[in-house]
Scaffold this motif. Structure first.
Motif, PDB file in Angstrom:
ATOM      1  N   ASP A  51       4.022   4.930   3.611  1.00  0.00           N
ATOM      2  CA  ASP A  51       4.408   5.185   2.217  1.00  0.00           C
ATOM      3  C   ASP A  51       4.491   3.903   1.400  1.00  0.00           C
ATOM      4  OD1 ASP A  51       4.552   7.896   2.742  1.00  0.00           O
ATOM      5  OD2 ASP A  51       6.687   7.824   3.228  1.00  0.00           O
ATOM      6  N   ALA A  52       4.737   2.758   2.044  1.00  0.00           N
ATOM      7  CA  ALA A  52       4.866   1.475   1.336  1.00  0.00           C
ATOM      8  C   ALA A  52       3.563   0.676   1.345  1.00  0.00           C
ATOM      9  CB  ALA A  52       5.988   0.657   1.959  1.00  0.00           C
ATOM     10  N   LEU A  53       2.533   1.202   1.959  1.00  0.00           N
ATOM     11  CA  LEU A  53       1.281   0.451   2.125  1.00  0.00           C
ATOM     12  C   LEU A  53       0.653   0.068   0.781  1.00  0.00           C
ATOM     13  CD1 LEU A  53      -0.901  -0.663   4.034  1.00  0.00           C
ATOM     14  CD2 LEU A  53      -1.958   1.592   3.977  1.00  0.00           C
ATOM     15  N   SER A  54       0.509   1.016  -0.121  1.00  0.00           N
ATOM     16  CA  SER A  54      -0.120   0.741  -1.423  1.00  0.00           C
ATOM     17  C   SER A  54       0.645  -0.325  -2.186  1.00  0.00           C
ATOM     18  CB  SER A  54      -0.185   2.003  -2.271  1.00  0.00           C
ATOM     19  OG  SER A  54      -1.039   2.939  -1.682  1.00  0.00           O
ATOM     20  N   THR A  55       1.956  -0.141  -2.279  1.00  0.00           N
ATOM     21  CA  THR A  55       2.784  -1.088  -3.028  1.00  0.00           C
ATOM     22  C   THR A  55       2.686  -2.488  -2.443  1.00  0.00           C
ATOM     23  OG1 THR A  55       4.321   0.718  -3.477  1.00  0.00           O
ATOM     24  CG2 THR A  55       5.118  -1.507  -3.882  1.00  0.00           C
ATOM     25  N   ARG A  56       2.744  -2.575  -1.139  1.00  0.00           N
ATOM     26  CA  ARG A  56       2.695  -3.888  -0.468  1.00  0.00           C
ATOM     27  C   ARG A  56       1.360  -4.579  -0.724  1.00  0.00           C
ATOM     28  NH1 ARG A  56       4.154  -5.986   4.862  1.00  0.00           N
ATOM     29  NH2 ARG A  56       3.635  -8.185   4.642  1.00  0.00           N
ATOM     30  N   LEU A  57       0.245  -3.852  -0.586  1.00  0.00           N
ATOM     31  CA  LEU A  57      -1.067  -4.476  -0.776  1.00  0.00           C
ATOM     32  C   LEU A  57      -1.336  -4.800  -2.241  1.00  0.00           C
ATOM     33  CD1 LEU A  57      -3.347  -2.660   1.779  1.00  0.00           C
ATOM     34  CD2 LEU A  57      -2.683  -5.039   1.741  1.00  0.00           C
ATOM     35  N   LEU A  58      -0.908  -3.944  -3.147  1.00  0.00           N
ATOM     36  CA  LEU A  58      -1.096  -4.238  -4.569  1.00  0.00           C
ATOM     37  C   LEU A  58      -0.306  -5.482  -4.973  1.00  0.00           C
ATOM     38  CD1 LEU A  58      -1.055  -0.650  -6.099  1.00  0.00           C
ATOM     39  CD2 LEU A  58      -3.000  -2.229  -5.974  1.00  0.00           C
ATOM     40  N   THR A  59       0.875  -5.662  -4.402  1.00  0.00           N
ATOM     41  CA  THR A  59       1.665  -6.861  -4.660  1.00  0.00           C
ATOM     42  C   THR A  59       0.942  -8.094  -4.140  1.00  0.00           C
ATOM     43  OG1 THR A  59       3.711  -5.592  -4.532  1.00  0.00           O
ATOM     44  CG2 THR A  59       3.891  -7.980  -4.260  1.00  0.00           C
ATOM     45  N   GLU A  60       0.418  -8.006  -2.923  1.00  0.00           N
ATOM     46  CA  GLU A  60      -0.293  -9.144  -2.339  1.00  0.00           C
ATOM     47  C   GLU A  60      -1.610  -9.432  -3.045  1.00  0.00           C
ATOM     48  OE1 GLU A  60      -0.588  -9.603   1.840  1.00  0.00           O
ATOM     49  OE2 GLU A  60       1.447  -8.877   2.190  1.00  0.00           O
ATOM     50  N   ALA A  61      -2.224  -8.409  -3.622  1.00  0.00           N
ATOM     51  CA  ALA A  61      -3.496  -8.593  -4.321  1.00  0.00           C
ATOM     52  C   ALA A  61      -3.294  -9.200  -5.707  1.00  0.00           C
ATOM     53  CB  ALA A  61      -4.231  -7.266  -4.443  1.00  0.00           C
ATOM     54  N   GLY A  62      -2.065  -9.139  -6.223  1.00  0.00           N
ATOM     55  CA  GLY A  62      -1.810  -9.671  -7.551  1.00  0.00           C
ATOM     56  C   GLY A  62      -1.815  -8.612  -8.626  1.00  0.00           C
ATOM     57  N   GLY A  63      -1.631  -7.370  -8.263  1.00  0.00           N
ATOM     58  CA  GLY A  63      -1.567  -6.286  -9.240  1.00  0.00           C
ATOM     59  C   GLY A  63      -2.733  -5.331  -9.132  1.00  0.00           C
ATOM     60  N   ALA A  64      -2.578  -4.170  -9.769  1.00  0.00           N
ATOM     61  CA  ALA A  64      -3.593  -3.119  -9.695  1.00  0.00           C
ATOM     62  C   ALA A  64      -4.910  -3.533 -10.329  1.00  0.00           C
ATOM     63  CB  ALA A  64      -3.074  -1.847 -10.369  1.00  0.00           C
ATOM     64  N   ASN A  65      -4.860  -4.409 -11.346  1.00  0.00           N
ATOM     65  CA  ASN A  65      -6.095  -4.830 -12.006  1.00  0.00           C
ATOM     66  C   ASN A  65      -6.948  -5.750 -11.129  1.00  0.00           C
ATOM     67  OD1 ASN A  65      -4.152  -6.836 -12.199  1.00  0.00           O
ATOM     68  ND2 ASN A  65      -4.813  -7.534 -14.205  1.00  0.00           N
ATOM     69  N   LYS A  66      -6.356  -6.355 -10.098  1.00  0.00           N
ATOM     70  CA  LYS A  66      -7.112  -7.239  -9.211  1.00  0.00           C
ATOM     71  C   LYS A  66      -7.462  -6.582  -7.879  1.00  0.00           C
ATOM     72  CE  LYS A  66      -5.452 -11.494 -11.186  1.00  0.00           C
ATOM     73  NZ  LYS A  66      -4.939 -12.826 -10.934  1.00  0.00           N
ATOM     74  N   ALA A  67      -7.023  -5.345  -7.688  1.00  0.00           N
ATOM     75  CA  ALA A  67      -7.244  -4.664  -6.407  1.00  0.00           C
ATOM     76  C   ALA A  67      -8.726  -4.493  -6.110  1.00  0.00           C
ATOM     77  CB  ALA A  67      -6.541  -3.308  -6.401  1.00  0.00           C
ATOM     78  N   ALA A  68      -9.518  -4.183  -7.111  1.00  0.00           N
ATOM     79  CA  ALA A  68     -10.948  -3.948  -6.894  1.00  0.00           C
ATOM     80  C   ALA A  68     -11.676  -5.232  -6.502  1.00  0.00           C
ATOM     81  CB  ALA A  68     -11.580  -3.347  -8.140  1.00  0.00           C
ATOM     82  N   GLU A  69     -11.113  -6.394  -6.840  1.00  0.00           N
ATOM     83  CA  GLU A  69     -11.759  -7.666  -6.544  1.00  0.00           C
ATOM     84  C   GLU A  69     -11.474  -8.161  -5.126  1.00  0.00           C
ATOM     85  OE1 GLU A  69     -10.322 -10.408  -9.441  1.00  0.00           O
ATOM     86  OE2 GLU A  69     -10.815  -9.090 -11.110  1.00  0.00           O
ATOM     87  N   ARG A  70     -10.343  -7.774  -4.553  1.00  0.00           N
ATOM     88  CA  ARG A  70      -9.932  -8.300  -3.256  1.00  0.00           C
ATOM     89  C   ARG A  70     -10.464  -7.444  -2.116  1.00  0.00           C
ATOM     90  NH1 ARG A  70      -5.250 -11.624  -3.235  1.00  0.00           N
ATOM     91  NH2 ARG A  70      -5.734 -11.930  -1.024  1.00  0.00           N
ATOM     92  N   PRO A  71     -11.180  -8.047  -1.181  1.00  0.00           N
ATOM     93  CA  PRO A  71     -11.611  -7.289  -0.005  1.00  0.00           C
ATOM     94  C   PRO A  71     -10.428  -7.015   0.923  1.00  0.00           C
ATOM     95  CG  PRO A  71     -12.324  -9.570   0.153  1.00  0.00           C
ATOM     96  CD  PRO A  71     -11.677  -9.409  -1.183  1.00  0.00           C
ATOM     97  N   VAL A  72     -10.484  -5.896   1.605  1.00  0.00           N
ATOM     98  CA  VAL A  72      -9.451  -5.541   2.580  1.00  0.00           C
ATOM     99  C   VAL A  72     -10.131  -5.360   3.925  1.00  0.00           C
ATOM    100  CG1 VAL A  72      -7.659  -3.886   3.210  1.00  0.00           C
ATOM    101  CG2 VAL A  72      -8.087  -4.380   0.794  1.00  0.00           C
ATOM    102  N   PHE A  73      -9.657  -6.111   4.917  1.00  0.00           N
ATOM    103  CA  PHE A  73     -10.155  -5.972   6.278  1.00  0.00           C
ATOM    104  C   PHE A  73      -9.241  -5.008   7.016  1.00  0.00           C
ATOM    105  CE2 PHE A  73     -12.253 -10.432   6.738  1.00  0.00           C
ATOM    106  CZ  PHE A  73     -13.208 -10.065   5.823  1.00  0.00           C
ATOM    107  N   VAL A  74      -9.793  -3.910   7.499  1.00  0.00           N
ATOM    108  CA  VAL A  74      -9.033  -2.944   8.286  1.00  0.00           C
ATOM    109  C   VAL A  74      -9.421  -3.149   9.747  1.00  0.00           C
ATOM    110  CG1 VAL A  74      -8.533  -0.511   8.690  1.00  0.00           C
ATOM    111  CG2 VAL A  74      -8.965  -1.326   6.360  1.00  0.00           C
ATOM    112  N   ARG A  75      -8.468  -3.596  10.538  1.00  0.00           N
ATOM    113  CA  ARG A  75      -8.663  -3.825  11.966  1.00  0.00           C
ATOM    114  C   ARG A  75      -7.921  -2.729  12.716  1.00  0.00           C
ATOM    115  NH1 ARG A  75      -5.867  -7.651  13.886  1.00  0.00           N
ATOM    116  NH2 ARG A  75      -7.237  -8.163  15.595  1.00  0.00           N
ATOM    117  N   ALA A  76      -8.646  -1.767  13.238  1.00  0.00           N
ATOM    118  CA  ALA A  76      -8.014  -0.658  13.950  1.00  0.00           C
ATOM    119  C   ALA A  76      -8.357  -0.744  15.431  1.00  0.00           C
ATOM    120  CB  ALA A  76      -8.483   0.671  13.383  1.00  0.00           C
ATOM    121  N   ASP A  77      -7.348  -0.571  16.259  1.00  0.00           N
ATOM    122  CA  ASP A  77      -7.568  -0.519  17.697  1.00  0.00           C
ATOM    123  C   ASP A  77      -8.520   0.635  17.984  1.00  0.00           C
ATOM    124  OD1 ASP A  77      -7.053   0.224  20.573  1.00  0.00           O
ATOM    125  OD2 ASP A  77      -5.659  -1.456  20.402  1.00  0.00           O
TER     126      ASP A  77
END
Length: 115
Positions: free
Chosen positions: A56-82
């Motif tokens: 439930d906190a995933l979106s908020t946490r990543l948007l904060t780390e990305a610098g806001g919703a306007n920068k989300a599309a610019e930042r790549p996200v690496f998903v490392r799944a076992d």
């Protein structure tokens, strides 16, 4: 020589969650900006960087780390799944990231041994 060794090994030290990545024949992806890292362990627990995060906190946490919703599309996200993680957990995380505005999603795998 030590400087080169540290420059090469430093990015490898950023991910601290031990997961066994599935093997594929895909090639490496070129990245222009610093990626965000999301890991999913064998039990389906989600980690941002090396700290566990509730779904439930995933979106908020990543948007904060990305610098806001306007920068989300610019930042790549690496998903490392076992490779043994539940498919549902991986699919839910990918869907949540996409719905949050992240468009550069990369599923990280190991390269398969050549036969």
């Amino acid at each position: 020589v030590l400087l080169i060794i540290f420059m090469i090994s430093a990015p490898l030290l950023t991910v601290g969650v031990p997961v066994e990545l599935p093997k594929t024949e895909a090639s490496a992806v070129e990245i222009k900006s610093e990626p965000l890292s999301v890991s999913i362990d064998q039990q389906g627990a989600i980690f941002v960087g090396d700290s566990e995060t509730a779904f439930d906190a995933l979106s908020t946490r990543l948007l904060t780390e990305a610098g806001g919703a306007n920068k989300a599309a610019e930042r790549p996200v690496f998903v490392r799944a076992d490779g043994r993680a539940p498919y549902q957990a991986v699919a839910r995380v990918m869907a949540r990231l996409s719905a949050s505005g992240f468009t550069k999603l990369n599923l990280i795998t190991d390269t398969a041994p050549e036969a």
